[in-house]
Scaffold this motif. Structure first.
Motif, mmCIF file in Angstrom:
data_model
loop_
_atom_site.group_PDB
_atom_site.id
_atom_site.type_symbol
_atom_site.label_atom_id
_atom_site.label_comp_id
_atom_site.label_asym_id
_atom_site.label_seq_id
_atom_site.Cartn_x
_atom_site.Cartn_y
_atom_site.Cartn_z
ATOM 1 N N LEU A 69 0.896 -1.260 -0.085
ATOM 2 C CA LEU A 69 0.050 -0.138 0.021
ATOM 3 C C LEU A 69 0.813 1.460 0.103
ATOM 4 O O LEU A 69 0.398 2.194 -0.737
ATOM 5 N N PRO A 70 1.650 1.437 0.873
ATOM 6 C CA PRO A 70 2.632 2.538 0.655
ATOM 7 C C PRO A 70 3.210 2.835 -0.648
ATOM 8 O O PRO A 70 3.249 3.958 -0.892
ATOM 9 N N ARG B 79 1.889 1.918 -3.525
ATOM 10 C CA ARG B 79 0.547 2.629 -4.225
ATOM 11 C C ARG B 79 0.339 3.972 -4.188
ATOM 12 O O ARG B 79 0.299 4.557 -4.984
ATOM 13 N N GLY C 111 -8.180 -1.264 2.383
ATOM 14 C CA GLY C 111 -7.163 -0.026 2.737
ATOM 15 C C GLY C 111 -7.232 1.166 1.645
ATOM 16 O O GLY C 111 -6.442 2.002 1.891
ATOM 17 N N GLN C 112 -8.418 1.073 0.648
ATOM 18 C CA GLN C 112 -8.413 2.274 -0.103
ATOM 19 C C GLN C 112 -8.647 3.650 0.610
ATOM 20 O O GLN C 112 -8.400 4.889 0.186
ATOM 21 N N LEU C 113 -9.526 3.479 1.621
ATOM 22 C CA LEU C 113 -10.058 4.671 2.297
ATOM 23 C C LEU C 113 -9.106 5.443 2.982
ATOM 24 O O LEU C 113 -8.634 6.702 2.940
ATOM 25 N N MET C 114 -7.853 4.383 3.507
ATOM 26 C CA MET C 114 -6.509 5.131 3.968
ATOM 27 C C MET C 114 -5.940 5.796 2.867
ATOM 28 O O MET C 114 -5.010 6.758 3.062
ATOM 29 N N ARG D 102 -6.892 9.187 1.940
ATOM 30 C CA ARG D 102 -6.507 10.148 3.067
ATOM 31 C C ARG D 102 -4.972 10.611 3.021
ATOM 32 O O ARG D 102 -4.705 11.598 3.071
ATOM 33 N N GLU D 103 -4.438 9.878 2.717
ATOM 34 C CA GLU D 103 -2.886 9.890 2.258
ATOM 35 C C GLU D 103 -2.681 10.538 1.271
ATOM 36 O O GLU D 103 -2.093 11.685 1.402
ATOM 37 N N ARG E 4 -1.112 14.333 1.167
ATOM 38 C CA ARG E 4 0.058 14.743 0.677
ATOM 39 C C ARG E 4 -0.036 15.695 -0.594
ATOM 40 O O ARG E 4 0.920 16.479 -0.584
ATOM 41 N N PHE F 225 -14.536 9.278 -3.214
ATOM 42 C CA PHE F 225 -14.885 7.629 -3.273
ATOM 43 C C PHE F 225 -16.130 7.233 -3.642
ATOM 44 O O PHE F 225 -17.178 7.606 -3.256
#
Lengths: 435, 390
Positions: free
Chosen positions: A344-345, A347, A377-380, A383-384, A388, A395
């Motif tokens: 995920l990081p 991505r 994990g897409q919601l997180m 937000r990331e 950034r 969504f």
């Protein structure tokens, strides 16, 4: 992925016609395999080893693509419900259920002829847990040989020597011998090198196509159009001269569009005004593909980069090309680097970079009910990326090929609110958090 | 000597304590102590033990924890264990944990490893990818290197080397622990009325939070007490419960199945305690030994590939025979890809061998047990009727 033969009223360019011919010819070859005696391997888009499959004179059949074809033809809904009646849970992947439901109906290909039983299930376990179960289920039905290639996940965001060696060893000691047995053709590494050389050529033009969206206006839509552009390279044509020709033609068309300042071609013609540039994460909905796309181009929204066009291989982000000088290692790196095989990081980093390089106005996630590999994990991630880049994110939720999970009014409302949010941000306002 | 009620009461306290007080106390006793959490299905706890690290099994938040933050991380169609695990993290209940291992079980847990990296950049996080190739020279070699990388990661946490001798010693400790786990399971299989499943479940859950030596002692004490206690035998049918290897059911669900007339004579809860089916050798290269044990002598679950089609379902069918079970209950968490995708194949294998089964879904916070009790009760009645007819 390669639905060029579906939308009959789409304005056809030469590249579209070329792809349509390629797809039709491949389906003809597949459905006539019982007569021609040609052997068939079924495999997946991520971790697709087409160059290797061709070394054994085998045909490549991709069940995800068949499910997409049935989704776009509005046939997948009934197939899914049939599979559920057979005991498959309503909670699991609809590609799998569409495929199993299709089998129960005689496994009819888009050309109206029955698909042959595969001679080999090439279980390239790359970036998606469901793949493993899917081919166990098909094996249970077909009783055919299965070759398993376990591709470790890039949990730490790197390909280690151990991962690469493991994949190469499996190719050498398990996968290739199985192909030899099933096909009766001896493996020729020079043939593989030749195929990989072809792949690399096509990949150069393919990356150029994707990166053409950095232009303003973008000459392509990298999501709705992108799913057509990835067709040859993600499916049964990577490594062929047909794929090289296709991307040459496509590149020529896009060069012309850039020269004349044109936007993307949509099903209703050229998009005249580019109002919003978006980066999109997640696969599209296939059962209402045209309707979904229209919600974007009607509003002047163009997708300049999408993660879905990396699911069958990442060629633009870190410059990977298939390498004829290191054939098996190169196949291993290709598999290991597919988008959903990255953590995920990574991505998030990829999306952040795309947001910047493609000068996007916003980030949109189309979250797919069926696909935990993408969706968990897409919601997180949203937000990331929002934190950034400072760009507004949104969504929406749909499904791959289950029409029950595409709610047009909801999706449209959400998108319209989102576009207003981008306008507000541009006007200097401070939009509320993700739509 | 403690009786079973006292032992189980202690286990229940541990089970209900979602602040992990016992593990915190263990850690607080010595500033050098470290704790590494892990999720289902399997991690080689021997390596943590060899480094003096306590392995903490994280099985979600259960039915007593209200999930508030966790729901903001997940869509409605994703199972509950990741959202309650995130809840544990963001509510600081895991703030004493020095590392987290996410085994390869499904895409949700896999992606949770990346979320953990983003959430807690200072914590050691490892996605633990066990091989799906079961040939020693291929998957085995890969796994030895994975174990080596894990060992190096753990060494980074404790700041010193973990020696082969320490690992060999830990292998012996866990061999003993597995022997006791199997002894408890065997005892329940033989006399299920004396070892109710909800008690066995709590006893195994204690092993998720206690040092392994304490857990072994607890099981030893339980066995000694249970053997000597007299409990009435009921006319229940004997079933195997399948599909609950990750997100755990509420304790009431296990009790409800038993109350409905079923003795659970085998299950797949907390497989980490008995994933390896034989003792791991304590001589030679310990990483190779752990790898070979995984490759050649490990259990079966939906997250593990079965290379030979003919073997699919055999593990379960053999368990039915070995445990003299009369049926199988597939109890899977909602939205659990491995369990739910596997179920049609397992059900097919059972049908072909005339083993009756039923299926239902649950979530770790399921509250309404009446439908499950009715379904399991009807199943039990049906089995009894069949066996009387035969």
């Amino acid at each position: 992925m390669s639905p060029a033969d579906i939308n009959e009223d789409v304005i056809k360019e030469s590249s579209m016609l070329k792809q349509k011919e390629m797809i039709s010819a491949n389906y003809e070859k597949l459905t006539s395999a019982p007569e021609t005696g040609q052997k068939v391997a079924s495999t997946y888009v991520p971790g697709n080893l087409n160059e290797l499959i061709m070394c054994f004179d085998m045909l490549n059949n991709l069940p995800e693509i068949n499910a997409i074809q049935n989704g776009m033809r509005k046939q997948s809904g009934a197939m899914i419900q049939d599979a559920e009646k057979m005991g498959h849970s309503e909670d699991v992947c609809t590609y799998v259920k569409a495929d199993i439901g299709n089998m129960a109906k005689g496994a009819i290909a888009p050309n109206g002829k029955p698909m042959p039983v595969p001679d080999l299930l090439m279980l390239s376990y790359t970036g998606c847990f469901t793949f493993l179960k899917w081919f166990e289920l098909l094996r249970d039905q077909y009783g055919c040989r299965t070759a398993m290639l376990h591709v470790p996940y890039e949990g730490d965001g790197v390909i280690t020597a151990n991962m690469r060696d493991y994949v190469v060893k499996q190719l050498k000691e398990e996968v290739i011998p199985t192909f030899e047995e099933v096909s009766g053709v001896k493996f020729d590494i020079d043939r593989l090198r030749e195929n990989l050389k072809n792949s690399a050529k096509a990949e150069e033009d393919f990356v150029w196509v994707l990166e053409s969206a950095k232009n303003k206006p973008s000459p392509i839509d990298a999501y709705f159009g992108g799913v057509y552009y990835v067709g040859p390279i993600f499916t049964a044509f990577r490594g062929t001269t047909d794929a090289i020709d296709y991307y040459k033609i496509l590149r020529g068309e896009i060069e012309q569009r850039i020269a004349s300042g044109q936007g993307p071609i949509t099903p209703e013609g050229e998009m005249k005004e580019e109002k919003y540039r978006l980066v999109v994460e997640g696969p599209p909905n296939w059962t209402s593909f045209r309707e979904f796309w229209k919600m974007f181009y009607d509003e002047g929204a163009v997708v300049v980069s999408s993660t879905y066009t990396k699911v069958g291989g990442v060629y633009d982000y870190d410059g990977f090309r298939h390498d004829p000088d290191n054939p098996l290692e190169s196949l291993a790196d290709y598999c290991l680097g597919c988008y959903t095989n990255r953590n995920l990081p990574m991505r998030v980093d990829m999306i952040e970079k795309a947001m910047e390089e493609y000068q996007a106005d916003g980030f949109l996630i189309n979250s797919i009910k069926s696909c935990n590999s993408f969706s968990a994990g897409q919601l997180m991630m949203m937000r990331e990326v929002e934190n950034r880049t400072g760009k507004p994110a949104a969504f929406i939720e749909t499904d791959l090929v289950d029409p029950r999970y595409f709610s047009p009014a909801n999706v449209k409302n959400r998108l319209e609110s989102y576009f207003q949010m981008i306008d507000q941000k541009r006007a200097g306002g401070s939009p509320s958090r993700a739509a | 000597m403690k009786n079973t009620s006292e032992i189980i009461e202690y286990c229940q306290e541990l089970y209900e304590d979602i602040d992990f007080t016992a593990t915190r106390k263990w850690k607080d006793a010595d500033p050098a102590r470290k704790v590494v959490g892990y999720m289902p299905v399997y991690v080689p706890r021997e390596l943590m033990h060899a480094g003096g690290i306590l392995s903490l099994g994280i099985l979600g938040g259960g039915d007593s924890m209200e999930v508030i933050h966790g729901d903001a991380y997940y869509q409605s169609y994703i199972c509950r264990i990741p959202r309650s695990t995130i809840e544990l993290a963001v509510t600081k209940r895991l703030d004493f944990v020095d590392g987290m291992l996410f085994p390869s079980i499904c895409d949700v847990i896999r992606n949770l490893s990346g979320m953990w990296k983003l959430l807690m950049p200072d914590v050691y996080v490892r996605y633990f990818d066990t091989p799906q190739n079961f040939i020693s020279g291929i998957g085995g070699d890969y796994y030895v290197n994975e174990l080596r990388e894990l060992k190096e990661g753990l060494e980074g946490i404790i700041g010193r080397e973990i020696t082969d001798d320490q690992i060999r010693n830990s292998i012996a400790v866990y061999n003993e622990n597995r022997r006791l786990v199997n002894a408890v399971y065997d005892f329940r299989t033989a006399e299920p009325w004396k070892a109710p499943s909800w008690e066995v479940y709590l006893l195994m859950r204690a092993g998720m939070v206690l040092p392994v030596e304490e857990h072994s002692q607890l099981m030893s004490d339980y066995l000694a007490a249970a053997v000597s206690e007299d409990k009435p035998m009921r006319d229940n049918c004997r079933i195997i419960l399948q599909g609950s290897f990750c997100e755990q059911p509420p304790l009431n669900l296990i009790k409800s199945i038993e109350l409905s007339g079923c003795y659970i004579v085998d299950d797949d809860y907390m497989l980490v305690t008995r994933w390896l089916l034989e003792d791991v050798p304590t001589d030679g290269d310990p990483l190779v030994n752990l790898s070979e044990a995984f490759i050649k002598h490990s259990g079966e679950t939906a997250a593990k590939y079965v290379p030979d089609a003919a073997d699919k379902g055999k593990f379960l069918i053999n368990a039915v025979k070995d445990k003299a079970a009369e049926g199988v209950i597939f109890a899977a968490p909602s939205f659990c890809d491995p369990a739910l995708l596997d179920r049609p194949m397992m059900a097919g294998a059972l049908s072909r061998t005339d083993i009756p089964y039923i299926s239902f879904k649950y979530a770790e916070n399921s509250g309404q047990m009446q439908p499950i009790r009715e379904q399991a009760g009807t199943f039990a009645d049906t089995i009894k009727l069949w066996s009387e007819a035969s």
